[in-house]
Design an enzyme around this catalytic site. Structure first.
Site, PDB file in Angstrom:
ATOM      1  N   THR A   3       2.101  -2.956  -4.814  1.00 20.89           N
ATOM      2  CA  THR A   3       1.623  -3.847  -3.763  1.00 20.89           C
ATOM      3  C   THR A   3       1.661  -3.113  -2.436  1.00 20.89           C
ATOM      4  O   THR A   3       2.660  -2.491  -2.093  1.00 20.89           O
ATOM      5  CB  THR A   3       2.501  -5.111  -3.666  1.00 20.89           C
ATOM      6  OG1 THR A   3       2.531  -5.748  -4.946  1.00 20.89           O
ATOM      7  CG2 THR A   3       1.913  -6.082  -2.653  1.00 20.89           C
ATOM      8  N   ASP A  43      -3.910   8.935   6.969  1.00 24.70           N
ATOM      9  CA  ASP A  43      -2.656   8.405   6.415  1.00 24.70           C
ATOM     10  C   ASP A  43      -2.191   9.251   5.228  1.00 24.70           C
ATOM     11  O   ASP A  43      -1.899   8.726   4.149  1.00 24.70           O
ATOM     12  CB  ASP A  43      -2.837   6.940   6.000  1.00 24.70           C
ATOM     13  CG  ASP A  43      -1.496   6.248   5.729  1.00 24.70           C
ATOM     14  OD1 ASP A  43      -0.450   6.822   6.097  1.00 24.70           O
ATOM     15  OD2 ASP A  43      -1.496   5.149   5.155  1.00 24.70           O
TER      16      ASP A  43
END
Length: 511
Positions: free
Chosen positions: A285, A405
């Site tokens: 998640t 990122d």
């Protein structure tokens, strides 16, 4: 285990100081835990579950510094959880459920940085959920159900599977936990949130008897009627489609050609493979989506990144999701995770990726057993793979692509420990010799310092993050000699400090 042993646990067991594994579960012991148990300095696993052991959890247990598994569930233990529990730095599985424990959860539990599963359900614990639990980076399952916990759910918790049902919690359910099933939050009168099938307390109070009657009786009837009509229309359309489409549908959906048929064949396969995105298929998640493992009828396994239902109404999340689909649809490289397809319908948004069996580099490096498998050669190969991917994004694409990122969480490994760069939700496409002024994005600790005050994105931001990632899989082994660091330095130079033509010639001499 599973015998009919009775009486007290012998204190003489404390003389077995070299014992590694002790399992006395499923017996009829009815004494307290002997203090001599603290002498097991090498103990790895202690299981005393399913007995009638009473008394408190002795502080002596916290002396077992090598302990990884502790199971005291289904007993009659009372008192508080020892504050010294935070000394068990190697503890991975802690189960104290189904006892009579009281008091608050000690904040020191945040020091158990290796914890993966924490089970404290069916006790009488009170107080709030400690903010310090957010420090447990590897925590995957947290069960605090059936207690007397109060206050709000800390926003410091990481995305994971939780069960907080039947407590006295209040406030909003954090966005990143809304991928859990509604049953994870029931039994908390003050808890609210946009979770499918979980109305807020204010919504419950507004339901009048007449509305409740409508919801219980007439609404289901209308839904059934609408479903029958929809199926009839769908069946009629299917019967009038050309034979070629029907023959392709019989193949149960080819992941590489299904998009030529509007995605309908594959969509049904994915729903069936994940049982409508059931939590048991969830393998991770993130900030705005959950990842599910799905095995298609023909046996192919894929990974589905699905946007949380509550986030589909947030334009920022939707834009990031669409951006990832757009960027990945333009790249083709062996070290960049493959995007097989996507569904960007407003009611259901998901991306379909190749499935990477070993998960993220971060998780592998922080698991003692898996980290051992990463010898020097494999770690260097991971660094090389990431370098090749970034070189491709920065030099070989039509428009320069800045990932923004790069971190060990976004480096995925397959069954052969081959690395691929993933998660392009914050990526940007730049024209040559240009920069992009934007809000800060990325993972703390990996962000280039200059980005914090210039807010200008260039490929150098990725190179800085890559340097941080390169130190993670190489730091431990690199300490054995400076020659390793020299090799890494030459490799980084050959891919990022030289021109593309020079990089090709120099690659033979590096690593």
């Amino acid at each position: 285990m599973a015998n009919k042993l009775t009486g007290a646990i012998p204190s003489t067991l404390g003389q077995l100081t070299s014992l590694l594994y002790l399992n006395l579960s499923s017996n009829q012991f009815h004494s307290s835990i002997p203090l001599e148990i603290g002498n097991f300095s090498a103990l790895d696993t202690l299981d005393l579950s399913d007995n009638k052991i009473h008394g408190i959890i002795p502080d002596e247990l916290t002396k077992l510094s090598q302990l990884k598994n502790l199971n005291l569930s289904s007993n009659l233990l009372s008192g508080q959880i020892p504050y010294a529990i935070g000394k068990l730095f190697n503890l991975m599985y802690l189960d104290l459920s189904k006892n009579k424990l009281s008091g608050s959860i000690p904040t020191e539990i945040g020091n158990c940085s290796a914890l993966k599963n924490l089970t404290l359900n069916h006790n009488s614990l009170d107080g709030t959920i400690p903010l310090e639990m957010g420090k447990i980076l590897l925590l995957q399952n947290l069960d605090l159900s059936h207690n007397n916990l109060s206050g709000t759910i800390p926003k410091t918790l990481r995305p994971m599977y939780v069960d907080l049902s039947f407590n006295n919690l209040e406030g909003e359910i954090p966005t990143y936990l809304r991928g859990n099933p509604p049953k994870s939050f029931v039994g908390n009168k003050g808890l609210s949130g946009n979770v499918e099938g979980f109305p807020s307390s204010s919504q419950r109070q507004k339901l009048t008897p007449s509305i409740s009657l409508f919801v219980k009786i007439f609404l289901p009837l209308n839904l059934v009627l609408a479903f029958i009509i929809f199926r009839f229309i769908l069946l009629f359309k299917c019967q009038n489609k050309n034979p070629r489409l029907n023959s392709r549908a019989a193949k149960n959906g080819d992941v590489f050609s299904v998009w030529n048929y509007d995605g309908k064949i594959l969509y049904e396969d994915l729903i069936n493979a994940t049982e409508d995105f059931h939590i048991k298929y969830c393998i991770g998640t993130g900030g705005y989506g959950s990842v599910y493992k799905a095995e298609l009828p023909e046996g192919k396994v894929v990974a589905l990144k699905k946007l949380h239902h509550s986030e589909t109404e947030d334009s920022a999340f939707v834009k990031s999701f669409q951006n990832e689909a757009h960027v990945l649809s333009t790249v083709r490289h062996r070290n960049i995770v493959k995007l097989y397809g996507f569904c960007l319908h407003k009611k259901c948004m998901f991306l379909i990726y190749e499935y990477m069996e070993r998960g993220s580099l971060f998780c592998v490096l922080h698991d003692d057993d898996e980290a051992i498998e990463l010898n020097w050669t494999k770690r260097v190969n991971i660094v090389k793979s990431v370098a090749h991917a970034l070189s491709y994004l920065h030099h070989d694409c039509t428009l320069l692509i800045i990932h923004r990122d790069i971190s060990s969480n976004n480096i995925l490994l397959d069954s052969n420990l081959e690395a691929s760069v993933a998660d392009f939700g914050t990526a940007r496409l730049l024209h040559v010799d240009s920069s992009y002024r934007t809000l800060r994005a990325g993972t703390y600790g990996y962000i280039a310092p200059e980005l914090a005050y210039t807010i200008v994105v260039t490929e150098k931001c990725d190179v800085y993050s890559f340097g941080v990632v390169a130190l993670e899989p190489t730091a431990i082994i690199a300490m054995s000699g400076t020659a390793h660091l020299s090799r890494i330095s030459r490799f980084i130079s050959s891919h990022f400090l030289l021109k593309p033509t020079e990089r090709d010639d120099d690659e033979r001499s590096s690593l």
